[in-house]
Design a protein around this motif. Structure first.
Motif, PDB file in Angstrom:
ATOM      1  N   PRO A 212       0.823  -1.344  -0.164  1.00  0.00           N
ATOM      2  CA  PRO A 212      -0.002  -0.037   0.067  1.00  0.00           C
ATOM      3  C   PRO A 212       0.849   1.378   0.021  1.00  0.00           C
ATOM      4  O   PRO A 212       0.566   2.333  -0.565  1.00  0.00           O
ATOM      5  CB  PRO A 212      -1.000  -0.122   1.307  1.00  0.00           C
ATOM      6  CG  PRO A 212      -1.015  -1.360   1.432  1.00  0.00           C
ATOM      7  CD  PRO A 212       0.368  -2.261   1.208  1.00  0.00           C
ATOM      8  N   ILE A 213       2.105   1.212   0.660  1.00  0.00           N
ATOM      9  CA  ILE A 213       2.768   2.461   0.797  1.00  0.00           C
ATOM     10  C   ILE A 213       3.411   2.771  -0.918  1.00  0.00           C
ATOM     11  O   ILE A 213       3.614   4.063  -0.977  1.00  0.00           O
ATOM     12  CB  ILE A 213       3.882   2.388   1.790  1.00  0.00           C
ATOM     13  CG1 ILE A 213       3.612   1.989   2.903  1.00  0.00           C
ATOM     14  CG2 ILE A 213       4.839   3.672   1.574  1.00  0.00           C
ATOM     15  CD1 ILE A 213       2.600   3.055   3.559  1.00  0.00           C
ATOM     16  N   GLU A 214       3.462   1.956  -1.553  1.00  0.00           N
ATOM     17  CA  GLU A 214       3.911   2.061  -3.110  1.00  0.00           C
ATOM     18  C   GLU A 214       2.727   2.983  -3.702  1.00  0.00           C
ATOM     19  O   GLU A 214       3.305   3.882  -4.511  1.00  0.00           O
ATOM     20  CB  GLU A 214       3.818   0.820  -3.764  1.00  0.00           C
ATOM     21  CG  GLU A 214       4.445   0.612  -5.230  1.00  0.00           C
ATOM     22  CD  GLU A 214       4.325  -0.517  -5.952  1.00  0.00           C
ATOM     23  OE1 GLU A 214       4.668  -0.451  -7.186  1.00  0.00           O
ATOM     24  OE2 GLU A 214       4.286  -1.349  -5.382  1.00  0.00           O
ATOM     25  N   PHE A 215       1.475   3.057  -3.438  1.00  0.00           N
ATOM     26  CA  PHE A 215       0.719   4.016  -4.029  1.00  0.00           C
ATOM     27  C   PHE A 215       0.937   5.512  -3.476  1.00  0.00           C
ATOM     28  O   PHE A 215       0.414   6.345  -3.898  1.00  0.00           O
ATOM     29  CB  PHE A 215      -0.618   3.557  -3.651  1.00  0.00           C
ATOM     30  CG  PHE A 215      -1.172   2.448  -4.045  1.00  0.00           C
ATOM     31  CD1 PHE A 215      -1.416   2.231  -5.542  1.00  0.00           C
ATOM     32  CD2 PHE A 215      -1.219   1.175  -3.479  1.00  0.00           C
ATOM     33  CE1 PHE A 215      -1.973   0.985  -6.077  1.00  0.00           C
ATOM     34  CE2 PHE A 215      -1.271  -0.040  -4.003  1.00  0.00           C
ATOM     35  CZ  PHE A 215      -1.780  -0.088  -5.314  1.00  0.00           C
ATOM     36  N   LEU A 216       1.756   5.455  -2.248  1.00  0.00           N
ATOM     37  CA  LEU A 216       1.978   7.043  -1.695  1.00  0.00           C
ATOM     38  C   LEU A 216       3.153   7.446  -1.967  1.00  0.00           C
ATOM     39  O   LEU A 216       3.628   8.360  -1.613  1.00  0.00           O
ATOM     40  CB  LEU A 216       1.733   6.899  -0.197  1.00  0.00           C
ATOM     41  CG  LEU A 216       0.451   6.364   0.292  1.00  0.00           C
ATOM     42  CD1 LEU A 216       0.231   6.267   1.738  1.00  0.00           C
ATOM     43  CD2 LEU A 216      -0.686   7.520  -0.398  1.00  0.00           C
ATOM     44  N   ARG A 217       4.192   6.745  -2.747  1.00  0.00           N
ATOM     45  CA  ARG A 217       5.510   6.807  -3.148  1.00  0.00           C
ATOM     46  C   ARG A 217       5.669   8.360  -3.712  1.00  0.00           C
ATOM     47  O   ARG A 217       6.536   9.219  -3.267  1.00  0.00           O
ATOM     48  CB  ARG A 217       6.284   5.995  -3.848  1.00  0.00           C
ATOM     49  CG  ARG A 217       7.783   6.266  -4.343  1.00  0.00           C
ATOM     50  CD  ARG A 217       8.615   6.483  -3.163  1.00  0.00           C
ATOM     51  NE  ARG A 217       8.348   5.477  -1.855  1.00  0.00           N
ATOM     52  CZ  ARG A 217       8.978   5.755  -0.709  1.00  0.00           C
ATOM     53  NH1 ARG A 217       9.516   6.918  -0.445  1.00  0.00           N
ATOM     54  NH2 ARG A 217       8.914   5.041   0.148  1.00  0.00           N
ATOM     55  N   ILE A 218       4.860   8.819  -4.540  1.00  0.00           N
ATOM     56  CA  ILE A 218       4.927  10.002  -5.047  1.00  0.00           C
ATOM     57  C   ILE A 218       4.708  11.252  -4.048  1.00  0.00           C
ATOM     58  O   ILE A 218       5.598  12.123  -3.955  1.00  0.00           O
ATOM     59  CB  ILE A 218       4.054  10.332  -6.335  1.00  0.00           C
ATOM     60  CG1 ILE A 218       4.475   9.436  -7.399  1.00  0.00           C
ATOM     61  CG2 ILE A 218       4.109  11.728  -6.835  1.00  0.00           C
ATOM     62  CD1 ILE A 218       3.288   9.539  -8.543  1.00  0.00           C
ATOM     63  N   HIS A 219       4.068  11.140  -3.036  1.00  0.00           N
ATOM     64  CA  HIS A 219       3.672  12.009  -2.038  1.00  0.00           C
ATOM     65  C   HIS A 219       4.977  11.903  -1.173  1.00  0.00           C
ATOM     66  O   HIS A 219       5.192  13.037  -0.831  1.00  0.00           O
ATOM     67  CB  HIS A 219       2.307  11.548  -1.265  1.00  0.00           C
ATOM     68  CG  HIS A 219       2.037  12.400  -0.072  1.00  0.00           C
ATOM     69  ND1 HIS A 219       2.086  13.823  -0.051  1.00  0.00           N
ATOM     70  CD2 HIS A 219       2.326  11.964   1.373  1.00  0.00           C
ATOM     71  CE1 HIS A 219       1.873  14.208   1.025  1.00  0.00           C
ATOM     72  NE2 HIS A 219       1.991  13.060   1.892  1.00  0.00           N
ATOM     73  N   LEU A 220       5.660  10.769  -0.784  1.00  0.00           N
ATOM     74  CA  LEU A 220       6.601  10.617  -0.021  1.00  0.00           C
ATOM     75  C   LEU A 220       7.816  11.193  -0.703  1.00  0.00           C
ATOM     76  O   LEU A 220       8.742  11.837   0.098  1.00  0.00           O
ATOM     77  CB  LEU A 220       6.778   9.156   0.398  1.00  0.00           C
ATOM     78  CG  LEU A 220       5.722   8.566   1.361  1.00  0.00           C
ATOM     79  CD1 LEU A 220       5.927   7.045   1.514  1.00  0.00           C
ATOM     80  CD2 LEU A 220       5.856   9.032   2.808  1.00  0.00           C
ATOM     81  N   ASP A 221       8.176  11.011  -1.779  1.00  0.00           N
ATOM     82  CA  ASP A 221       9.104  11.540  -2.510  1.00  0.00           C
ATOM     83  C   ASP A 221       9.224  13.342  -2.502  1.00  0.00           C
ATOM     84  O   ASP A 221      10.000  14.024  -2.178  1.00  0.00           O
ATOM     85  CB  ASP A 221       9.355  11.202  -4.090  1.00  0.00           C
ATOM     86  CG  ASP A 221       9.593   9.859  -4.319  1.00  0.00           C
ATOM     87  OD1 ASP A 221      10.132   9.143  -3.366  1.00  0.00           O
ATOM     88  OD2 ASP A 221       9.223   9.137  -5.262  1.00  0.00           O
ATOM     89  N   GLU A 222       7.858  13.740  -2.433  1.00  0.00           N
ATOM     90  CA  GLU A 222       7.548  15.325  -2.524  1.00  0.00           C
ATOM     91  C   GLU A 222       8.018  15.731  -1.028  1.00  0.00           C
ATOM     92  O   GLU A 222       8.370  16.650  -1.059  1.00  0.00           O
ATOM     93  CB  GLU A 222       6.064  15.459  -2.809  1.00  0.00           C
ATOM     94  CG  GLU A 222       5.863  15.401  -4.250  1.00  0.00           C
ATOM     95  CD  GLU A 222       4.356  15.653  -4.624  1.00  0.00           C
ATOM     96  OE1 GLU A 222       3.236  15.634  -3.563  1.00  0.00           O
ATOM     97  OE2 GLU A 222       4.063  15.589  -5.704  1.00  0.00           O
ATOM     98  N   LEU A 223       7.847  14.945  -0.233  1.00  0.00           N
ATOM     99  CA  LEU A 223       8.180  15.242   1.224  1.00  0.00           C
ATOM    100  C   LEU A 223       9.630  15.013   1.499  1.00  0.00           C
ATOM    101  O   LEU A 223      10.172  15.510   2.612  1.00  0.00           O
ATOM    102  CB  LEU A 223       7.355  14.395   2.277  1.00  0.00           C
ATOM    103  CG  LEU A 223       5.898  14.704   2.450  1.00  0.00           C
ATOM    104  CD1 LEU A 223       5.341  13.437   3.365  1.00  0.00           C
ATOM    105  CD2 LEU A 223       5.476  15.997   2.679  1.00  0.00           C
ATOM    106  N   GLY A 224      10.395  14.565   0.558  1.00  0.00           N
ATOM    107  CA  GLY A 224      11.935  14.234   0.659  1.00  0.00           C
ATOM    108  C   GLY A 224      12.187  12.776   1.422  1.00  0.00           C
ATOM    109  O   GLY A 224      13.224  12.657   2.009  1.00  0.00           O
TER     110      GLY A 224
END
Length: 138
Positions: free
Chosen positions: A22-34
């Motif tokens: 499930p975290i894979e779906f949030l990777r773009i958001h996490l990348d934006e957070l650094g």
């Protein structure tokens, strides 16, 4: 069900996912957070302030640890070990007890092939349809 909902349901029902984390779906958001993926933590220099994010899979507060709490955070690339001081745990208690996933800021302790992150801040990671709970030990 969406792909995310299916992965979340698998994780809730069995503790694992057969396809995508499930975290894979949030990777773009996490990348934006650094946020650094767990699989890249060994590349971080010791003492660096970093951000990671993922699902909380374990919480432990051993009697011999003087009130320090240890968390395991899992993303699609692996696990991160998080060290939480007594004071930070009390300040972040609502987040740590009520959210299945978090973003953690802290200092990387890298040595002998392992990495631990001494946390200094927690932020909830919104996984509304991820209904799993961590396995907590005392």
């Amino acid at each position: 069900m969406t792909t995310f909902e299916l992965a979340s349901a698998d994780l809730w029902a069995t503790g694992i996912t057969a396809d995508r984390h499930p975290i894979e779906f949030l990777r773009i958001h996490l990348d934006e957070l650094g946020a650094i993926p767990a699989g890249q933590l060994l590349d971080v220099p010791d003492g660096t302030r970093i951000t990671v994010g993922g699902a909380v899979t374990h919480k432990q507060r051993p009697a011999t640890a003087g009130g320090i709490t240890f968390l395991n955070l899992e993303d699609e690339t692996g696990m991160a070990n998080i060290i939480v001081s007594v004071g930070l745990f009390h300040r972040s208690r609502k987040i740590l007890m009520n959210h299945a996933a978090v973003v953690v800021r802290g200092i990387a302790q890298v040595g002998e092939g392992t990495v631990s992150i001494v946390a200094d801040q927690f932020t909830p990671l919104d996984l509304k349809s991820l209904a799993t709970k961590s396995r907590d030990f005392r």
